[in-house]
Design a protein around this motif. Structure first.
Motif, mmCIF file in Angstrom:
data_model
loop_
_atom_site.group_PDB
_atom_site.id
_atom_site.type_symbol
_atom_site.label_atom_id
_atom_site.label_comp_id
_atom_site.label_asym_id
_atom_site.label_seq_id
_atom_site.Cartn_x
_atom_site.Cartn_y
_atom_site.Cartn_z
ATOM 1 N N ALA A 13 0.935 -1.150 0.074
ATOM 2 C CA ALA A 13 0.067 0.034 -0.020
ATOM 3 C C ALA A 13 0.821 1.434 0.006
ATOM 4 N N HIS A 352 -4.927 0.098 8.524
ATOM 5 C CA HIS A 352 -5.468 -0.187 7.558
ATOM 6 C C HIS A 352 -4.576 -1.178 6.926
ATOM 7 N N ALA A 353 -5.291 -2.261 6.355
ATOM 8 C CA ALA A 353 -4.584 -3.348 5.900
ATOM 9 C C ALA A 353 -3.419 -3.257 4.671
ATOM 10 N N HIS A 386 -1.070 -9.927 -2.610
ATOM 11 C CA HIS A 386 0.094 -9.026 -2.889
ATOM 12 C C HIS A 386 1.423 -9.920 -2.342
ATOM 13 N N GLU A 410 -2.590 -4.692 -7.091
ATOM 14 C CA GLU A 410 -4.014 -4.746 -6.434
ATOM 15 C C GLU A 410 -4.969 -5.767 -6.973
ATOM 16 N N HIS A 510 -5.390 6.745 2.093
ATOM 17 C CA HIS A 510 -4.756 6.688 1.018
ATOM 18 C C HIS A 510 -4.092 8.236 0.719
ATOM 19 N N TYR A 520 -6.332 1.133 -7.926
ATOM 20 C CA TYR A 520 -7.402 0.514 -7.575
ATOM 21 C C TYR A 520 -8.530 0.273 -8.681
HETATM 22 O O1 X8Z Z 1 -6.482 0.113 0.590
HETATM 23 C C1 X8Z Z 1 -6.942 -1.135 0.270
HETATM 24 C C2 X8Z Z 1 -6.300 -2.689 0.635
HETATM 25 C C3 X8Z Z 1 -4.590 -2.397 0.833
HETATM 26 S S1 X8Z Z 1 -3.823 -2.192 -0.773
HETATM 27 C C4 X8Z Z 1 -6.850 -2.932 1.830
HETATM 28 N N1 X8Z Z 1 -7.807 -1.189 -0.731
HETATM 29 C C5 X8Z Z 1 -8.453 0.156 -1.083
HETATM 30 C C6 X8Z Z 1 -9.058 0.677 0.189
HETATM 31 O O2 X8Z Z 1 -9.391 0.403 1.144
HETATM 32 O O3 X8Z Z 1 -9.558 1.804 -0.223
HETATM 33 C C7 X8Z Z 1 -8.544 -2.128 -1.416
HETATM 34 C C8 X8Z Z 1 -9.690 -1.683 -2.186
HETATM 35 C C9 X8Z Z 1 -9.262 -0.388 -1.965
#
Ligand code: X8Z
Ligand code: ZN
Length: 613
Positions: A13, A352-353, A386, A410, A510, A520
């Protein structure tokens, strides 16, 4: 992002927006090539420079990754300072390498070397050490500030984001939803100024490398000119927009039925707090309000996971088993020892993952505060995507250890998650054999609430940031512009007044962490292209939303082959390897949802006719 600037070692991320991560000891590298600097550069010299630089980058990268890992797993002043310290070092080295690389531009190099030379220059360069430190410090502080964010209702206990999200997902009380939404969005203005300063520094670094601004640098990561990339995004958006419009129209009817015309207007934007998600980027939590009355089934994965008290490790093992069923390897032991899978009670972490590769070899980890829900079941498959990509390309040389582009990274886990079908859930015992699955329309509706609802959000986040980085939006207009885009693309409005010191964009991870978001959007196209190709490889011929590649080693081998390419080739070649196509395209997604589109349009026609009566 392609490799260079954002290199790995970072949580995927976060392997992002900073020119930091990599290029270790590039200063030395630069000086090592100094004597020859006066003479005409040669191919042999360029190759040596690239080999040496790569080796040195790899080394520093591990230190940087460790500093980042502890900073996000234990948010304290000290770990923030460590992240800043290594961030500055990495920026310094990557900047030096970028400058040193310039000297070899124009030489006729072998493809691999030419690609690496280009990668090294897709980065920020801040010549002043004070500015580098300020940049790294703000980045670390913004990450920490977001990670610590909470809503503290007067006289009550503070609530972290995870709790707020749970309420947004489950409550149907519009006043409560609005309070929670507003509470979370009230914390980001505290770090707005820091973000403004950070943007200025970032732009300075991008301009130093010859980019118009940081947005142009971001758009230059896709093996095409930055303007061509922006045009591609718009082309794809136009392909999928009619589907979003149909879903939005139907959702409005259903929300009006649930909340009444005082809360949900008949026309114009819909208030953003009603979609079951803090950013209204996924609407799957309001499926109960939207599900087609007939034949929707009553299966609820969240309920099953909760009732069985499925823990975080078990959730992760379900995902691992999917990958191994494709013929892929088991996760390394250290993954289980070093990952963070549950939210710690006694310290602050960035929840946040994210997925991390620390050493570019076997030391891979995820950091995620897993809850036993349907949504998180998909996210854990996403994260392992990932990890399996990282493991698959770990024999590539350092600069090629990345996704074909960041959208590919992603898309891997999401592709796998598209195979989580009722039949699959029955196979692994999460659904009773006798349980009735929903019909096609209800299955597709559920998926569309995650995938289609997301599209305009995934597009507008970086549209906003491109304009911020280009200086077209001033800080006093951050929210005004953010909500213009939210309205224009998503058909949503702010549940409360817009103010000059607001920072709603910064309430999204983000933006605070400066992770580009166009990835994404691309991933949402690519995953349907991959899914279609892999189902075909598996010999499946039915409707694609019923296809699961679980247990199919032939499809797995095809997937793995692309994963192993990493960033070594321009992304169209990687796409070709898996699907035979060479364009990222919205048609696969549109085709997948075609039966739902027909159904939605008919419902919308009937509902409009009933309204007129
Ligand atoms: O941030 C992420 C992942 C980690 S790369 C959990 N995503 C975006 C979000 O949460 O806004 C996955 C889908 C969109
Ligand atoms: Zn991801």
């Amino acid at each position: 992002m392609t490799k260079p600037l954002y290199l790995k070692a970072l949580p995927v991320a976060v392997m992002v927006a900073m020119g930091a991560f990599h290029v270790a000891h590039a200063a030395e590298t630069a000086s090592a090539t100094k004597p020859a600097a006066k003479s005409k550069p040669t191919v042999a010299e360029a190759e040596r420079f690239l080999n040496e630089t790569e080796a040195k980058m790899e080394k520093l990268n591990l230190d940087g990754a460790r500093a980042q890992w502890v900073a996000q797993n234990f948010i304290t002043e000290d770990t923030e300072a460590l992240a800043t310290y290594f961030g500055e070092k990495q920026l310094s080295l990557s900047g030096d390498a970028a400058l040193a690389a310039r000297r070899f531009n124009g030489l006729k190099l072998k493809d691999d070397y030419a690609r690496k030379l280009k990668f090294l220059q897709l980065t920020l360069m801040l010549p002043d050490p004070k500015e580098r430190e300020a940049y790294a410090a703000k980045q670390a502080a913004l990450n920490a500030a977001y990670g610590k964010g909470k809503y503290c209702p007067p006289g009550k206990e503070c609530m972290p984001l995870g709790e707020l999200e749970k309420t947004l997902a489950t409550s149907r009380d519009p006043a409560k939803l609005k309070e929670i939404w507003t509470g979370w969005h009230a914390q980001s203005p505290a770090y707005k100024q820091m973000y403004v300063d950070y943007v200025a520094l970032s732009n300075k670094g991008a301009r130093e490398m010859g980019f118009a601004d940081t947005g142009a640098l971001w758009r230059s990561q896709y093996d095409m000119a930055p303007d061509a990339f922006a045009a591609e995004m718009e082309r794809i958006w136009q392909q999928v927009k009619p589907l979003y419009d149909s879903l939005h129209t139907y959702t409005r009817y259903k929300l009006r039925q649930a909340y009444g015309p005082d809360v949900v207007p008949a026309t114009g934007p819909i208030p953003a707090h009603l979609f079951g998600n803090m950013w209204s980027q996924s609407w799957e939590n309001i499926y109960p309000l939207l599900k087609p009355a007939a034949n929707a089934g009553n299966y609820d994965l969240t309920k099953v996971l909760e009732e069985r008290k499925t823990d975080a490790k078990q959730m992760t093992q379900y995902a691992e088993r999917f990958y191994t069923s494709l013929g892929m390897r088991k996760l390394p032991e250290t993954f289980w020892e070093r990952s963070l899978l549950t939210k710690p009670r006694d310290r602050e972490v960035v929840c946040h993952a994210s997925a991390w590769t620390m050493d570019g070899k076997e030391d891979v980890r995820i950091k995620m505060c897993i809850r036993p829900t349907d949504e998180e079941f998909k996210v854990i498959h996403h994260e392992l995507g990932h990890i399996y990509y990282d493991l698959a390309y770990n024999k590539q040389s350092f600069l090629f250890q990345g996704g074909a582009n960041d959208g590919f990274h992603e898309a891997i886990g999401d592709t796998v998650a598209l195979s989580i079908t009722p039949d699959y859930l029955k196979k692994i015992g999460l659904m009773e054999p006798s349980q009735q699955a929903g019909d096609d329309v209800s299955e597709l509706m559920q998926r569309a609430l995650a995938k289609v609802a997301f599209l305009p959000f995934a597009y507008m986040v970086d549209k906003w940031r491109w304009d911020v980085y280009a200086g077209k939006v001033q800080p006093a207009d951050y929210d005004k512009t953010w909500w213009q885009l939210r309205e224009q693309y998503m058909g949503m409005s702010r549940p409360g007044p817009i103010t000059a010191n607001g920072f709603d964009a910064g309430a999204k991870y983000h933006v605070a962490a400066d992770v580009p978001y166009a990835r994404y959007f691309l991933a949402h196209m690519l995953q349907f292209q991959f899914h279609r190709a892999l189902c075909k490889e598996a010999g499946y011929t039915g409707p694609l939303h019923r296809c699961s590649i679980y247990g199919n080693e032939k499809a797995g081998a095809k997937f793995q082959k692309m994963l192993e390419m990493g960033a070594s080739k321009p992304w169209p070649e990687a796409l070709k390897a898996i699907s035979g196509e060479d364009r990222i395209d919205g048609q696969a997604l549109v085709d997948y949802f075609a039966p739902l589109k027909t159904w939605l349009d008919e419902q919308n026609r009937q509902l409009a006719a009933a309204d007129k009566k």
